[in-house]
Design a protein around this motif. Structure first.
Motif, PDB file in Angstrom:
ATOM      1  N   UNK A 116      41.063  47.195  41.348  1.00 26.99           N
ATOM      2  CA  UNK A 116      40.856  45.751  41.201  1.00 26.99           C
ATOM      3  C   UNK A 116      42.120  45.054  41.681  1.00 26.99           C
ATOM      4  N   UNK A 117      41.991  44.192  42.690  1.00 25.65           N
ATOM      5  CA  UNK A 117      43.184  43.702  43.392  1.00 25.65           C
ATOM      6  C   UNK A 117      43.541  42.255  43.122  1.00 25.65           C
ATOM      7  N   UNK A 118      42.608  41.462  42.588  1.00 30.43           N
ATOM      8  CA  UNK A 118      42.925  40.069  42.253  1.00 30.43           C
ATOM      9  C   UNK A 118      41.936  39.555  41.224  1.00 30.43           C
ATOM     10  N   UNK A 119      42.368  38.496  40.527  1.00 29.17           N
ATOM     11  CA  UNK A 119      41.520  37.869  39.515  1.00 29.17           C
ATOM     12  C   UNK A 119      41.649  36.362  39.663  1.00 29.17           C
ATOM     13  N   UNK A 120      40.541  35.657  39.427  1.00 29.29           N
ATOM     14  CA  UNK A 120      40.536  34.195  39.532  1.00 29.29           C
ATOM     15  C   UNK A 120      39.726  33.608  38.389  1.00 29.29           C
ATOM     16  N   UNK A 121      40.036  32.361  38.043  1.00 28.08           N
ATOM     17  CA  UNK A 121      39.302  31.651  37.007  1.00 28.08           C
ATOM     18  C   UNK A 121      37.957  31.182  37.547  1.00 28.08           C
ATOM     19  N   UNK A 122      36.982  31.143  36.651  1.00 29.01           N
ATOM     20  CA  UNK A 122      35.657  30.673  37.021  1.00 29.01           C
ATOM     21  C   UNK A 122      35.385  29.363  36.290  1.00 29.01           C
ATOM     22  N   UNK A 123      34.887  28.366  37.000  1.00 32.81           N
ATOM     23  CA  UNK A 123      34.702  27.046  36.429  1.00 32.81           C
ATOM     24  C   UNK A 123      33.765  27.060  35.223  1.00 32.81           C
ATOM     25  N   UNK A 124      32.762  27.927  35.259  1.00 33.31           N
ATOM     26  CA  UNK A 124      31.797  28.023  34.173  1.00 33.31           C
ATOM     27  C   UNK A 124      32.282  28.896  33.027  1.00 33.31           C
ATOM     28  N   UNK A 125      33.472  29.451  33.163  1.00 31.40           N
ATOM     29  CA  UNK A 125      34.035  30.311  32.127  1.00 31.40           C
ATOM     30  C   UNK A 125      34.202  31.735  32.607  1.00 31.40           C
ATOM     31  N   UNK A 126      35.112  32.457  31.976  1.00 30.70           N
ATOM     32  CA  UNK A 126      35.440  33.830  32.347  1.00 30.70           C
ATOM     33  C   UNK A 126      36.036  33.906  33.748  1.00 30.70           C
ATOM     34  N   UNK A 127      35.830  35.032  34.447  1.00 33.71           N
ATOM     35  CA  UNK A 127      36.623  35.289  35.642  1.00 33.71           C
ATOM     36  C   UNK A 127      35.789  35.868  36.793  1.00 33.71           C
ATOM     37  N   UNK A 128      36.383  35.806  37.976  1.00 35.48           N
ATOM     38  CA  UNK A 128      35.861  36.487  39.157  1.00 35.48           C
ATOM     39  C   UNK A 128      36.963  37.404  39.656  1.00 35.48           C
ATOM     40  N   UNK A 129      36.601  38.599  40.106  1.00 36.89           N
ATOM     41  CA  UNK A 129      37.587  39.577  40.550  1.00 36.89           C
ATOM     42  C   UNK A 129      37.182  40.158  41.912  1.00 36.89           C
ATOM     43  N   UNK A 130      38.159  40.729  42.576  1.00 37.56           N
ATOM     44  CA  UNK A 130      37.865  41.533  43.765  1.00 37.56           C
ATOM     45  C   UNK A 130      37.993  42.997  43.344  1.00 37.56           C
ATOM     46  N   UNK A 131      36.889  43.708  43.421  1.00 39.92           N
ATOM     47  CA  UNK A 131      36.783  45.059  42.871  1.00 39.92           C
ATOM     48  C   UNK A 131      36.277  46.004  43.952  1.00 39.92           C
ATOM     49  N   UNK A 132      37.150  46.891  44.422  1.00 40.69           N
ATOM     50  CA  UNK A 132      36.763  47.735  45.555  1.00 40.69           C
ATOM     51  C   UNK A 132      36.537  46.847  46.762  1.00 40.69           C
ATOM     52  N   UNK A 133      35.320  46.812  47.285  1.00 41.60           N
ATOM     53  CA  UNK A 133      34.949  45.893  48.373  1.00 41.60           C
ATOM     54  C   UNK A 133      33.959  44.840  47.871  1.00 41.60           C
TER      55      UNK A 133
END
Length: 331
Positions: free
Chosen positions: A58-75
């Motif tokens: 997992x190489x990055x994490x970002x905030x999600x406007x609706x709550x919780x997070x979005x990540x870059x995982x593998x491809x």
């Protein structure tokens, strides 16, 4: 900016810790451990970190406007629900390549998630080149590829007026700038604004400060460089090893007697020293013994030359180490 104070806040022993993002809603610092395959959330109140283990780098994490997070995982771009520890794939990139993964990623001022890929490394910074690409995940879940032929897609950020996009492809040893259209997310007119010398090491992560200056972390270089993107000049260099030495609290070195005397016979030189200079009686008999035993004398001479090092202290081996608010993804 002449004086910069650096403090380690989270001592979690990451293999490759990256992507620091401040989550204002939770009052916590997010970051990832890429090869450790986990997303971490550190609380300044408890000074402890929680982590969620994942099934791929997992190489990055970002905030999600609706709550919780979005990540870059593998491809994959994926949604992460923290409390449920639930990961849901949004979309996948590089489907035609079996040996790539995402690397650094950030959300732009309009809520789009920019992230780039790279080939899996054989060893640090050694990999099949030109396998990566730069992508954007839009709020409607569509994905756009901006360009390919990337070695190691890395640091990225935007100018304070949102008109310029800054980007690093690590093995190019260059910090690049693009014209940026905030309304459409399109980039163009690529140019290099700063070229790193080999002795500055490999450019890695990057962020922009409140004065519009760029901070570039140098992989395997132990330093962070502050740049002026307008003039292309280096303004400041923070040598990480120097900071560590300066801030490190030195503890008195304890003598490990078990280690020193554990080799027994090979520390005979220390015994000889005591006998020769502390007690003439033993000196007389020891000298007589040396005359009688030529073979023992030969062995003693070897020990003396080879094993004098325990009489002197060993050099100290220093441990090598190698505003985070971000926009939310509009989902």
């Amino acid at each position: 900016m002449s004086s910069v104070s650096i403090e380690c806040v989270a001592r979690e022993g990451c293999r490759i810790g990256e992507s620091p993002v401040w989550d204002e809603r939770e009052g916590a610092l997010l970051y990832v451990d890429i090869t450790g395959r986990k997303v971490c959330r550190w609380s300044p109140v408890t000074r402890q970190a929680q982590a969620i283990a994942l099934d791929a780098p997992v190489s990055s994490v970002a905030l999600r406007q609706s709550g919780d997070y979005v990540i870059t995982l593998g491809t994959r771009f994926a949604a992460l629900k923290w409390k449920e520890e639930l990961v849901t794939t949004i979309t996948q990139v590089d489907k035609d390549k079996a040996n790539t993964r995402f690397n650094d990623g950030k959300v732009d001022p309009a809520g789009r998630y920019f992230a780039g890929t790279m080939a899996e490394e054989i060893r640090p910074a050694v990999l099949e080149r030109r396998q990566g690409s730069l992508y954007t995940l839009f709020p409607d879940l569509s994905v756009v590829k901006h360009f390919d032929q990337v070695d190691i897609s890395n640091g990225l950020d935007w100018s304070l007026d949102h008109r310029t996009f800054f980007y690093i492809d690590s093995l190019s040893y260059s910090v690049d700038a693009f014209d940026y259209d905030l309304q459409t997310g399109k980039i163009g007119n690529r140019r290099s604004i700063y070229k790193l010398e080999k002795e500055e090491s490999i450019p890695d992560g990057m962020c922009i400060d409140t004065q519009g200056k760029l901070w570039v972390a140098c992989y395997d270089g132990g330093r962070v460089i502050r740049l002026d993107p307008e003039t292309g000049k280096s303004l400041q260099k923070m040598d990480w090893n120097f900071v560590l030495k300066k801030n490190k609290t030195k503890k008195p070195k304890r003598r490990n007697k078990n280690k020193e005397w554990g080799v027994g016979f090979f520390h005979l030189t220390e015994i000889v020293y005591l006998l020769l200079f502390k007690n003439c009686f033993f000196f007389f008999f020891f000298f007589l013994f040396l005359i009688i035993s030529n073979s023992f004398m030969s062995l003693l001479s070897k020990i003396t030359f080879v094993n004098m090092s325990p009489l002197f202290p060993a050099s100290v081996v220093l441990e090598k180490i190698k505003s985070l608010r971000r926009p939310s993804l509009c989902l």
